[in-house]
Write a protein that holds these residues in place. Structure first.
Motif, PDB file in Angstrom:
ATOM      1  N   TYR A  14      25.010 -30.847 -17.285  1.00 10.11           N
ATOM      2  CA  TYR A  14      26.049 -31.037 -18.297  1.00 10.11           C
ATOM      3  C   TYR A  14      27.389 -31.385 -17.641  1.00 10.11           C
ATOM      4  CZ  TYR A  14      29.013 -30.311 -22.338  1.00 10.11           C
ATOM      5  OH  TYR A  14      29.921 -30.490 -23.341  1.00 10.11           O
ATOM      6  N   PRO A  15      27.826 -30.632 -16.603  1.00 10.52           N
ATOM      7  CA  PRO A  15      29.099 -30.990 -15.970  1.00 10.52           C
ATOM      8  C   PRO A  15      29.110 -32.390 -15.354  1.00 10.52           C
ATOM      9  CG  PRO A  15      28.490 -28.756 -15.367  1.00 10.52           C
ATOM     10  CD  PRO A  15      27.314 -29.367 -16.087  1.00 10.52           C
ATOM     11  N   ASN A  25      24.320 -39.016 -14.387  1.00 10.50           N
ATOM     12  CA  ASN A  25      24.172 -38.763 -15.820  1.00 10.50           C
ATOM     13  C   ASN A  25      23.303 -39.870 -16.411  1.00 10.50           C
ATOM     14  OD1 ASN A  25      25.983 -41.031 -16.692  1.00 10.50           O
ATOM     15  ND2 ASN A  25      27.482 -39.821 -15.562  1.00 10.50           N
ATOM     16  N   PRO A  26      22.835 -39.698 -17.643  1.00  6.71           N
ATOM     17  CA  PRO A  26      21.949 -40.716 -18.229  1.00  6.71           C
ATOM     18  C   PRO A  26      22.582 -42.103 -18.298  1.00  6.71           C
ATOM     19  CG  PRO A  26      21.965 -38.743 -19.588  1.00  6.71           C
ATOM     20  CD  PRO A  26      23.019 -38.560 -18.537  1.00  6.71           C
ATOM     21  N   GLU A  27      23.866 -42.163 -18.606  1.00  8.47           N
ATOM     22  CA  GLU A  27      24.529 -43.456 -18.735  1.00  8.47           C
ATOM     23  C   GLU A  27      24.570 -44.201 -17.398  1.00  8.47           C
ATOM     24  OE1 GLU A  27      25.223 -40.823 -21.880  1.00  8.47           O
ATOM     25  OE2 GLU A  27      25.953 -40.481 -19.854  1.00  8.47           O
ATOM     26  N   GLU A  28      24.798 -43.490 -16.318  1.00  2.27           N
ATOM     27  CA  GLU A  28      24.827 -44.114 -15.003  1.00  2.27           C
ATOM     28  C   GLU A  28      23.440 -44.638 -14.617  1.00  2.27           C
ATOM     29  OE1 GLU A  28      26.992 -43.114 -10.870  1.00  2.27           O
ATOM     30  OE2 GLU A  28      25.641 -41.538 -11.556  1.00  2.27           O
ATOM     31  N   LEU A  29      22.404 -43.886 -14.943  1.00  2.00           N
ATOM     32  CA  LEU A  29      21.042 -44.320 -14.643  1.00  2.00           C
ATOM     33  C   LEU A  29      20.648 -45.540 -15.479  1.00  2.00           C
ATOM     34  CD1 LEU A  29      19.370 -40.810 -14.356  1.00  2.00           C
ATOM     35  CD2 LEU A  29      19.999 -42.347 -12.485  1.00  2.00           C
ATOM     36  N   ILE A  30      21.036 -45.550 -16.755  1.00  2.00           N
ATOM     37  CA  ILE A  30      20.767 -46.705 -17.622  1.00  2.00           C
ATOM     38  C   ILE A  30      21.504 -47.932 -17.095  1.00  2.00           C
ATOM     39  CG2 ILE A  30      21.228 -47.682 -19.919  1.00  2.00           C
ATOM     40  CD1 ILE A  30      20.592 -44.821 -21.011  1.00  2.00           C
ATOM     41  N   GLU A  59      27.064 -55.352 -11.214  1.00  2.00           N
ATOM     42  CA  GLU A  59      27.666 -54.062 -11.566  1.00  2.00           C
ATOM     43  C   GLU A  59      27.611 -53.936 -13.082  1.00  2.00           C
ATOM     44  OE1 GLU A  59      32.125 -52.144 -11.858  1.00  2.00           O
ATOM     45  OE2 GLU A  59      31.767 -53.692 -10.359  1.00  2.00           O
ATOM     46  N   ALA A  60      27.195 -52.781 -13.574  1.00  2.00           N
ATOM     47  CA  ALA A  60      27.164 -52.533 -15.014  1.00  2.00           C
ATOM     48  C   ALA A  60      28.246 -51.529 -15.374  1.00  2.00           C
ATOM     49  CB  ALA A  60      25.800 -51.998 -15.435  1.00  2.00           C
ATOM     50  N   ARG A  61      29.043 -51.871 -16.355  1.00  2.00           N
ATOM     51  CA  ARG A  61      30.078 -50.967 -16.872  1.00  2.00           C
ATOM     52  C   ARG A  61      29.649 -50.510 -18.258  1.00  2.00           C
ATOM     53  NH1 ARG A  61      35.530 -54.258 -15.104  1.00  2.00           N
ATOM     54  NH2 ARG A  61      35.165 -54.083 -12.863  1.00  2.00           N
ATOM     55  N   VAL A  62      29.349 -49.237 -18.356  1.00  2.00           N
ATOM     56  CA  VAL A  62      28.856 -48.655 -19.599  1.00  2.00           C
ATOM     57  C   VAL A  62      30.031 -48.133 -20.421  1.00  2.00           C
ATOM     58  CG1 VAL A  62      27.485 -46.783 -20.575  1.00  2.00           C
ATOM     59  CG2 VAL A  62      26.647 -48.037 -18.596  1.00  2.00           C
TER      60      VAL A  62
END
Length: 111
Positions: A14-15, A25-30, A59-62
């Motif tokens: 969570y942190p 975190n999930p967003e970084e992995l996606i 590079e992906a920016r979420v």
């Protein structure tokens, strides 16, 4: 968290997602998966057209925003650089679009 392939192992909590904690975190992995997929598609397309790239980097920016009170991926920006020997500066060749209908996950990259 550990991937089945052993390609990644690291903290995931969570942190690390909502605070300044260590880890991913999930967003970084996606984002990493999306950037990798696009780089592969671009490299394959260039190769088919006779321009094998020396290097492709994406590079992906979420963008994670609150939608209806829930954190939601609303957009992923892809920034790509490639080193492609022999390709004309002005070419009729077009880069591939992300495969929206073929995407295995719902989200901002689907049509």
């Amino acid at each position: 968290m550990e991937l089945q392939s052993q390609a990644f192992q690291g903290p995931y909590s969570y942190p690390s997602r909502f605070e300044e904690g260590e880890g991913t975190n999930p967003e970084e992995l996606i984002a990493a998966a999306h950037a990798g997929c696009f780089s592969m598609a671009l490299a394959a397309s260039l190769e088919r057209e006779g321009f094998p790239p020396k290097r492709v980097s994406t590079e992906a920016r979420v963008h994670l925003e609150m939608v209806d009170g829930k954190p939601t991926l609303t957009r992923i920006e892809l920034l790509t650089e490639a080193e492609v020997p022999g390709i004309p500066r002005r070419s009729s060749w077009r880069s591939p679009r992300p495969p929206r209908k073929a995407a295995p996950c719902p989200g901002p990259w689907r049509g």
